[in-house]
Every structure is written in structure tokens, then in C-alpha cells.
Design a protein around this motif. Sequence first.
Motif, PDB file in Angstrom:
ATOM      1  N   ASN A  84      -3.668   2.179   4.381  1.00  0.00           N
ATOM      2  CA  ASN A  84      -3.694   0.750   4.298  1.00  0.00           C
ATOM      3  C   ASN A  84      -4.415   0.223   3.145  1.00  0.00           C
ATOM      4  N   SER A  85      -4.267  -1.089   2.789  1.00  0.00           N
ATOM      5  CA  SER A  85      -4.845  -1.629   1.627  1.00  0.00           C
ATOM      6  C   SER A  85      -6.402  -1.453   1.536  1.00  0.00           C
ATOM      7  N   ARG A  86      -7.218  -1.920   2.691  1.00  0.00           N
ATOM      8  CA  ARG A  86      -8.449  -1.928   2.867  1.00  0.00           C
ATOM      9  C   ARG A  86      -8.856  -0.546   2.364  1.00  0.00           C
ATOM     10  N   ALA A  87      -8.598   0.529   3.026  1.00  0.00           N
ATOM     11  CA  ALA A  87      -9.116   1.770   2.877  1.00  0.00           C
ATOM     12  C   ALA A  87      -9.066   2.306   1.430  1.00  0.00           C
ATOM     13  N   SER A 122       0.802  -1.109  -0.126  1.00  0.00           N
ATOM     14  CA  SER A 122       0.096  -0.060  -0.223  1.00  0.00           C
ATOM     15  C   SER A 122       0.863   1.140   0.061  1.00  0.00           C
ATOM     16  N   ALA A 123       1.948   1.316   0.435  1.00  0.00           N
ATOM     17  CA  ALA A 123       3.065   2.283   0.377  1.00  0.00           C
ATOM     18  C   ALA A 123       3.357   2.685  -0.919  1.00  0.00           C
ATOM     19  N   MET A 124       3.625   1.357  -1.690  1.00  0.00           N
ATOM     20  CA  MET A 124       4.040   1.722  -3.072  1.00  0.00           C
ATOM     21  C   MET A 124       2.829   2.237  -4.006  1.00  0.00           C
ATOM     22  N   THR A 125       1.411   1.768  -3.948  1.00  0.00           N
ATOM     23  CA  THR A 125       0.574   2.499  -4.593  1.00  0.00           C
ATOM     24  C   THR A 125       0.199   3.969  -4.095  1.00  0.00           C
ATOM     25  N   ARG A 126       0.255   4.153  -2.791  1.00  0.00           N
ATOM     26  CA  ARG A 126       0.179   5.397  -2.427  1.00  0.00           C
ATOM     27  C   ARG A 126       1.359   6.413  -2.851  1.00  0.00           C
TER      28      ARG A 126
END
Length: 432
Positions: free
Chosen positions: A324-327, A307-311
Motif C-alpha cells: 500500500n501507498s503509506r507503507a 501502489s501496484a504500479m509502483t511496486r
Amino acid sequence: MPGLRTLFPLLLLLWTLTGCTPKGPAPVFLSESVLPFLSQAPAPLDPETTKRVYADFLAHHYAPWQMRSLDVTPEEATWAVRHFADKPIYGENRLPLEKKRLDAWILNADYDSLNRLERHAVIVHPTSLRLFPSMRPIFLDPSLPGEGYPFDYNQNSALKAMTPLIVSHLSRDGGWAFVQTPFALGWVPIRDIAWIDERQIEGIMQLPKAVVTGERLPVYDGKRTFLFYAKLATLFPLTGSEATSEKILVPRRSDDGKLLLDHSLLPEIWGGSMPLPMNVENIRRVAEKLLGEPYGWGGLVEDRDCSAMTRDFFAPFGIWLPRNSRAQAAVGRVVPLEGLGAEEKEKRIVEEGVPFRTLLYLPGHIMLYVGERDGHPYVMHNMWGIRTRGNGRHIVGRAVVTDLRIGENLPRVDKKALLIERVVSMNVIVDP
């Protein structure tokens, strides 16, 4: 023979993309390039949409400086205390963590002082946000697959320089600050923050922003003294330009803990003015820097998890994602995939997904959809490993481009654990 060493990675990439079928089990498909998929990227966002999403980004980013206190209840602030109270946890020596150590951390946290300080601050150099006021790790049983290093459950997130904060209170020993960041809550070492006044907040918020698009940019103060390394998606106040560089403000901590701002330069090869146009060149520029990075749970040792990578992929384009991934999976237009067969999922992803603007989600993992090849969707993601029978792991441990069937031909793969079997939704972050 340096020529062959240089050519080999290219030959390997071409081999994996051409669909050649070797004898015996096929290797795991891995690539560290998005080049084959860039032609599928949509047109850049229109000016009105760009302005709207960037305003949303800034509102989230600077939210802690608009707060007068943490917007969490005492129960929310202390969830980690209850979560680990009865769990068998381990320390860095792979032995059970002594209860007196955890009790000392909880005592030092002084949660009875929640919101007694209520003061604004800023991160002055990259650091970690911890669940308890300690850099010591918390592991589950290291003998189990998928546990032990790097899964330090005391690690909440990595924090970049210039991250806005509101500070609830300090630890009993004064060495830690309990803070709310734009995306998470936890403890940071007091040496890594500086107090900021309202005048400084107003000045920083009114300035345009520059964003780092390289990795480990060395940052210097006005006297060319080294301060820290900045990772991709770090934001700095932008004051102008000079030749081939942006003029930025960088943070330092004074002897009495207050924020000092120094003038510095950001070379254009390392960054640009926010938000970057979401065109093919900038997509490549950002993605290629993220690919290949080792997996880092919660940003451990300043690496990224999924999720840090996508963010950080979306941030330079002025598009906000939660941590986080769910959010993240709830942002934008959500398309449910649960209950569909593998072929149906692939078809729907290809038909409705927008390359480089769509996330694919399965519980505990998030991926960026980059396009399709022969009707099969491909994703860019930072992944730990592929589950094998007996709850084992085939370690990948870095950011890669793969299909959703990665590992299906490994001898001991758990077919039910393949990404295509477990993905439950997709969401288009910003529609064209």
C-alpha cells in the motif's frame, strides 16, 4: 488515412511538452511515455547495492514459506468484520447490501479456526485476494463521486502466479483459503492454490529467477497447453536458457490439490533473468508496459492501482516495495514536504529527487518521480481522477505521466485538491 492516425499521438505529445499556450483553459497534461525523461535517469546500481537489495527482495518474497503460522493476531485477521459492521454498504446491483449476505460471508470465514491448518501453498494462476470469502463486491454509496465501480472494497489485491503463501485455515464450505502472502492477508479461492512441500520450496528458492517484462504473456505447460496470462513482474524459477528464450518452471494444480511444476519457455522479448540491470533501456522497457493501463482498485480485473504500479515498476530490478501507498512512502530516505508552498515543494523535489528511484506521496496516492522540465517535477502514476468542486471527478482512469499541477486549468477544478497541494513527502528508494 493511416499515416495521419499514426502521427497524431506523436504530435499531441510534442505539443504538450513544448509548453505552447492555447487560448482559453489549457487541456489536462497527459502522456503515456517516459521517453522525454530517460536522459535524467541515474547510472545503474553498482553490483554490491544490486546484490543487497535483491537479497532483501527475495527475503520478503519468500517470507510466507519461512513461517509456521500467520504472524497476525485474531484482531488483525478480523479487522474487516468490524470495519464494515456499521457502514452503509452496497452490492453489485447498486442497492444496499443485505445484512444476511455479509453475515453469511463472516460465518463461512470461520475465524475461530485461525492457524489450525498452517500449511504452505502457492498461487497457480492469477487471482484476487479478497477481504471476505466471496467474489461479490462491496461498494460504498455508488451515487457519490469516487464510489461505486471500480472501488470494490472487498478487493484487497491481485495475486500473480507463483506467489508464495501460508494458509491459516479453510472456509467452512472448503471453497476458500485464508492466507498470508508476501504483502497482504485475505481470502483466495481454493482452486487457485496448490499445496507445496518442503522439498519443492527448497528447490524453488535455490533456483535463480526469471521475471516477466511484458503484459498478458500467454503461459503454456510442457505440452503447449495454455495455462494463464502472466502480468509484468511475475516471477518464475529459472532453469536455463534455450536460443532466444529462458527455460522456466510454471505451476499447475494436481487433482488432489498439490503443486505440479512443468517446464516452459519465456521468450527474451517478454522477460529476462532477475534482477534486471536498472539501466535506461530496461527502465523504458518496464515503464512503457505499465503506462496506459486502466486503473484497477486493488488490482480489480487484473489492472493496477497506484501502489501496484509502483511496486511492479521496481520488482523486475529486484527492489522490494510493500503493497500500500503509506507503507511504500516509508521506504528508503524520506524527505518531508508537508507545510511547504507549491513552489518550495517543486524546488525540493527537483533538487533532492532521483528520477525513477523516488516516490512522491500524498494520503491515498503514490507516484514515481521521473524527472523535471523547466524546474517542474513530473511523475508516472496510475490515477483515478482529478477532484473538482462539489467533490466531483474529472476521470483519468489510467497510468500516465503528468506534472503535479495536472488539472489546474480545468474550469471546475478544486485547487486545494491539486497534487502539488496535497503531496506531503518524497522518498528515495535506493540512493545512487
